[in-house]
Write a protein that holds these residues in place. Structure first.
Motif, PDB file in Angstrom:
ATOM      1  N   HIS A  92       0.825  -1.209   0.000  1.00 51.69           N
ATOM      2  CA  HIS A  92       0.000   0.000   0.000  1.00 51.69           C
ATOM      3  C   HIS A  92       0.862   1.263   0.000  1.00 51.69           C
ATOM      4  O   HIS A  92       0.664   2.185  -0.784  1.00 51.69           O
ATOM      5  CB  HIS A  92      -0.940   0.001   1.214  1.00 51.69           C
ATOM      6  CG  HIS A  92      -1.493   1.357   1.511  1.00 51.69           C
ATOM      7  ND1 HIS A  92      -0.950   2.189   2.474  1.00 51.69           N
ATOM      8  CD2 HIS A  92      -2.497   2.056   0.941  1.00 51.69           C
ATOM      9  CE1 HIS A  92      -1.619   3.329   2.479  1.00 51.69           C
ATOM     10  NE2 HIS A  92      -2.562   3.274   1.571  1.00 51.69           N
ATOM     11  N   ARG A  96       0.975   4.200  -2.719  1.00 50.90           N
ATOM     12  CA  ARG A  96       0.501   5.506  -2.241  1.00 50.90           C
ATOM     13  C   ARG A  96       1.571   6.588  -2.433  1.00 50.90           C
ATOM     14  O   ARG A  96       1.267   7.712  -2.826  1.00 50.90           O
ATOM     15  CB  ARG A  96       0.084   5.420  -0.775  1.00 50.90           C
ATOM     16  CG  ARG A  96      -0.415   6.768  -0.254  1.00 50.90           C
ATOM     17  CD  ARG A  96      -1.081   6.683   1.099  1.00 50.90           C
ATOM     18  NE  ARG A  96      -1.259   8.014   1.626  1.00 50.90           N
ATOM     19  CZ  ARG A  96      -2.420   8.536   2.019  1.00 50.90           C
ATOM     20  NH1 ARG A  96      -3.527   7.816   1.942  1.00 50.90           N
ATOM     21  NH2 ARG A  96      -2.494   9.761   2.475  1.00 50.90           N
ATOM     22  N   ARG A 292     -12.998  -2.862   7.904  1.00 47.50           N
ATOM     23  CA  ARG A 292     -11.701  -3.508   8.063  1.00 47.50           C
ATOM     24  C   ARG A 292     -11.940  -4.987   8.385  1.00 47.50           C
ATOM     25  O   ARG A 292     -13.040  -5.381   8.762  1.00 47.50           O
ATOM     26  CB  ARG A 292     -10.912  -2.865   9.210  1.00 47.50           C
ATOM     27  CG  ARG A 292     -10.483  -1.408   8.947  1.00 47.50           C
ATOM     28  CD  ARG A 292      -9.431  -1.328   7.857  1.00 47.50           C
ATOM     29  NE  ARG A 292      -8.841  -0.012   7.724  1.00 47.50           N
ATOM     30  CZ  ARG A 292      -9.246   0.922   6.877  1.00 47.50           C
ATOM     31  NH1 ARG A 292     -10.309   0.727   6.120  1.00 47.50           N
ATOM     32  NH2 ARG A 292      -8.600   2.077   6.788  1.00 47.50           N
ATOM     33  N   HIS A 348      -4.146   5.164   5.584  1.00 48.68           N
ATOM     34  CA  HIS A 348      -5.069   5.250   4.443  1.00 48.68           C
ATOM     35  C   HIS A 348      -5.802   6.588   4.391  1.00 48.68           C
ATOM     36  O   HIS A 348      -6.693   6.770   3.556  1.00 48.68           O
ATOM     37  CB  HIS A 348      -6.103   4.124   4.497  1.00 48.68           C
ATOM     38  CG  HIS A 348      -5.552   2.787   4.130  1.00 48.68           C
ATOM     39  ND1 HIS A 348      -5.373   2.392   2.826  1.00 48.68           N
ATOM     40  CD2 HIS A 348      -5.118   1.759   4.904  1.00 48.68           C
ATOM     41  CE1 HIS A 348      -4.867   1.161   2.810  1.00 48.68           C
ATOM     42  NE2 HIS A 348      -4.700   0.760   4.063  1.00 48.68           N
ATOM     43  N   CYS A 350      -7.456   9.873   3.600  1.00 43.40           N
ATOM     44  CA  CYS A 350      -7.760  10.315   2.233  1.00 43.40           C
ATOM     45  C   CYS A 350      -6.602  11.043   1.553  1.00 43.40           C
ATOM     46  O   CYS A 350      -6.130  12.071   2.011  1.00 43.40           O
ATOM     47  CB  CYS A 350      -8.989  11.218   2.241  1.00 43.40           C
ATOM     48  SG  CYS A 350      -9.400  11.786   0.586  1.00 43.40           S
TER      49      CYS A 350
HETATM   50  C1  HEM Z   1      -9.188   7.426   0.905  1.00 37.79           C
HETATM   51  C2  HEM Z   1     -12.872  10.215   2.262  1.00 37.79           C
HETATM   52  C3  HEM Z   1     -12.182  13.092  -1.588  1.00 37.79           C
HETATM   53  C4  HEM Z   1      -8.941   9.940  -3.247  1.00 37.79           C
HETATM   54  C5  HEM Z   1     -10.209   7.965   1.624  1.00 37.79           C
HETATM   55  C6  HEM Z   1     -10.648   7.495   2.915  1.00 37.79           C
HETATM   56  C7  HEM Z   1     -11.690   8.268   3.285  1.00 37.79           C
HETATM   57  C8  HEM Z   1     -11.916   9.243   2.239  1.00 37.79           C
HETATM   58  C9  HEM Z   1     -12.510   8.149   4.540  1.00 37.79           C
HETATM   59  C10 HEM Z   1     -10.024   6.358   3.733  1.00 37.79           C
HETATM   60  C11 HEM Z   1     -10.435   5.004   3.287  1.00 37.79           C
HETATM   61  C12 HEM Z   1      -9.986   3.932   4.255  1.00 37.79           C
HETATM   62  O1  HEM Z   1      -9.376   4.210   5.287  1.00 37.79           O
HETATM   63  O2  HEM Z   1     -10.264   2.756   3.981  1.00 37.79           O
HETATM   64  C13 HEM Z   1     -12.980  11.248   1.354  1.00 37.79           C
HETATM   65  C14 HEM Z   1     -13.879  12.363   1.501  1.00 37.79           C
HETATM   66  C15 HEM Z   1     -13.679  13.175   0.407  1.00 37.79           C
HETATM   67  C16 HEM Z   1     -12.668  12.554  -0.415  1.00 37.79           C
HETATM   68  C17 HEM Z   1     -14.824  12.562   2.669  1.00 37.79           C
HETATM   69  C18 HEM Z   1     -14.337  14.456   0.032  1.00 37.79           C
HETATM   70  C19 HEM Z   1     -14.857  15.251   0.845  1.00 37.79           C
HETATM   71  C20 HEM Z   1     -11.226  12.516  -2.361  1.00 37.79           C
HETATM   72  C21 HEM Z   1     -10.694  13.061  -3.585  1.00 37.79           C
HETATM   73  C22 HEM Z   1      -9.798  12.139  -4.064  1.00 37.79           C
HETATM   74  C23 HEM Z   1      -9.748  11.046  -3.129  1.00 37.79           C
HETATM   75  C24 HEM Z   1     -11.073  14.412  -4.173  1.00 37.79           C
HETATM   76  C25 HEM Z   1      -8.955  12.140  -5.309  1.00 37.79           C
HETATM   77  C26 HEM Z   1      -8.814  13.036  -6.138  1.00 37.79           C
HETATM   78  C27 HEM Z   1      -8.740   9.008  -2.263  1.00 37.79           C
HETATM   79  C28 HEM Z   1      -7.814   7.906  -2.384  1.00 37.79           C
HETATM   80  C29 HEM Z   1      -7.878   7.179  -1.185  1.00 37.79           C
HETATM   81  C30 HEM Z   1      -8.852   7.853  -0.350  1.00 37.79           C
HETATM   82  C31 HEM Z   1      -6.923   7.610  -3.570  1.00 37.79           C
HETATM   83  C32 HEM Z   1      -7.081   5.936  -0.800  1.00 37.79           C
HETATM   84  C33 HEM Z   1      -5.965   6.323   0.113  1.00 37.79           C
HETATM   85  C34 HEM Z   1      -5.222   5.150   0.717  1.00 37.79           C
HETATM   86  O3  HEM Z   1      -5.755   4.046   0.804  1.00 37.79           O
HETATM   87  O4  HEM Z   1      -4.068   5.337   1.109  1.00 37.79           O
HETATM   88  N1  HEM Z   1     -10.993   9.053   1.238  1.00 37.79           N
HETATM   89  N2  HEM Z   1     -12.288  11.377   0.191  1.00 37.79           N
HETATM   90  N3  HEM Z   1     -10.621  11.302  -2.104  1.00 37.79           N
HETATM   91  N4  HEM Z   1      -9.353   8.952  -1.033  1.00 37.79           N
HETATM   92 FE1  HEM Z   1     -10.732  10.237  -0.379  1.00 37.79          FE
END
Ligand code: HEM
Length: 402
Positions: A92, A96, A292, A348, A350
């Motif tokens: 991961h 990342r 999880r 992880h 966001c």
């Molecule tokens: C991961 C929420 C916007 C890309 C996550 C996770 C959360 C989250 C809760 C964690 C998932 C986990 O722990 O299993 C949000 C919320 C957003 C938002 C509330 C908007 C308000 C975005 C945007 C992008 C994005 C704009 C990309 C352009 C990602 C990616 C991950 C992620 C790639 C995976 C990260 C990882 O596993 O290391 N998001 N997200 N998200 N988000 Fe967001």
């Protein structure tokens, strides 16, 4: 209380999770057959414990039904399982780190002028209208345009991307077996892959200074396993980048409608835009919970979790835990400190958070400047029935010009 998709759970999660938390911050849910974690400390503890709690729902029993039908849902299984959000360490972190290069504060800040321009273009025509479909005309448009431009997806594909992302979301956000949903998810994945593959390939011969070019170069160096893996993670960006941000903006509008004095406060103090966005993420964040899977026996709160048990980390509940937040039901745009878990926590957390924050703060700032009020016109707000996203079915508004 066991029904995570009950009328109350879906439409009044504060009350529902509050009742669960009153029973215990960690409770067994027989219907979902897993643990539901609602206490702030316990949710954060769960996120921190990535050694024992896996994000991988494809090697364990979870995706059993998809795997047994692997020939039917081939694309869905192949590409969905390659999303790096489901991977554990060390792989991961490897992926990342590669993708994160595109999200440096400088790279995201460079998008601000364009985001500001888009906000104006979308917000100005709403004036004088008393029945605006807020998703269709604003909340959906802004994030999808931004992420599409960021990835180089052609503008004419945006509406399709919306539908395909929704169909994919129905597979990811809703648990349980449902052939029709999986079938549509398969088709959506195939379409998204077909859309992105030529774009990714074009970056090989004609690299730009952008995310996809960086990912292609990483693949050529051997840092990604294959072109399919690059495409899968591009699909993840498209998917993660707009639905969540769209709901953040819409949920914010609803919160302001409930607390109109906060709207005026932001207008009078535009410097509060940053804390405003954090407060919307806490008060009514777009993601309610993430799952999880226990790799080994462990303890959360005072509960013993067994190997292979599912654990739902309900950050929506954590964000309303009175042990962590004073007056949690008050929407206070200057709230400080505000250590909400709306973007998750830990390894992880966001990746797109800086982009989401940028879009939402530009949107709220300009809308308060331009309009004295955005009145919610939908008489009874209803939410989509799923365990993960907090998303309104529809939101009609009347923006009142200053
Ligand atoms: C991961 C929420 C916007 C890309 C996550 C996770 C959360 C989250 C809760 C964690 C998932 C986990 O722990 O299993 C949000 C919320 C957003 C938002 C509330 C908007 C308000 C975005 C945007 C992008 C994005 C704009 C990309 C352009 C990602 C990616 C991950 C992620 C790639 C995976 C990260 C990882 O596993 O290391 N998001 N997200 N998200 N988000 Fe967001």
């Amino acid at each position: 209380l066991d029904d995570l998709l009950s009328e109350e759970a879906v439409n009044d999660p504060v009350r529902y999770y509050g009742r669960l938390r009153d029973v215990s911050p960690v409770v067994w849910n027989a219907r979902w057959s897993g643990w539901v974690v609602t206490g702030y400390d316990e949710v954060i503890g769960g996120y921190k414990n990535h050694e024992q709690l896996s994000s991988d729902r494809f090697t364990g029993p979870f995706a059993e039904s998809l795997r047994t039908q692997a020939s039917t849902y081939e694309q869905l299984l192949t590409f969905l399982s390659a999303f790096f959000v489901w991977k554990d360490q060390p792989y991961h972190t490897h992926i990342r780190t590669l993708v994160n290069k595109a999200f440096t504060p400088r790279a995201v800040e460079a998008l601000r002028p364009r985001v500001r321009e888009l906000v104006r273009q979308l917000a100005d025509p709403l004036e004088g209208r008393d029945d605006v479909d807020f998703f269709a005309e604003f909340a959906f448009q802004l994030p999808v345009i931004v992420i599409a431009e960021f990835l180089g997806v052609p503008p004419e594909a945006r509406e399709d991307v919306k539908v395909w992302s929704e169909d994919l979301g129905a597979v990811i956000f809703v648990n349980g077996d449902d052939d029709e949903r999986h079938r549509r998810g398969e088709e959506a994945m195939r379409n998204l892959v077909d859309l992105l593959r030529p774009i990714v390939r074009a970056r090989r011969t004609d690299p730009r200074d952008d995310l996809l070019s960086g990912m292609v170069q990483a693949e050529e160096r051997g840092d990604f396993l294959s072109e399919d893996e690059v495409i899968a993670n591009a699909v993840l960006m498209v998917f993660a980048g707009h639905e969540t941000t769209m709901n953040l903006i819409a949920n914010g509008i609803v919160a302001f409608d409930r607390f109109p004095e906060q709207w005026q406060r932001l207008h009078d103090n535009p410097d509060l835009a940053r804390t405003t966005v954090e407060e919307v993420l806490r008060y009514d964040g777009p993601i309610k919970a993430m799952a999880r899977f226990a790799k080994q026996p462990l303890v959360i709160g005072d509960q013993k979790i067994g190997t292979n048990d599912r654990v739902l980390l309900a950050m929506y509940a954590a964000n309303h835990d009175p042990k962590q937040f004073g007056n949690p039901e008050e929407f206070d745009i200057a709230r400080m400190p505000n250590r909400h878990a709306g973007f998750g926590y830990g390894i992880h957390m966001c990746l797109g958070a800086p982009l989401a924050r940028l879009e939402a703060s530009e949107a709220f700032t300009y809308l308060t400047e331009r309009y004295s009020r955005i009145e919610v016109r939908t008489p009874e707000l209803r939410y989509n029935p799923n365990m993960v996203s907090r998303s309104l079915k529809r939101l009609h508004v009347a923006p009142h010009a200053r």
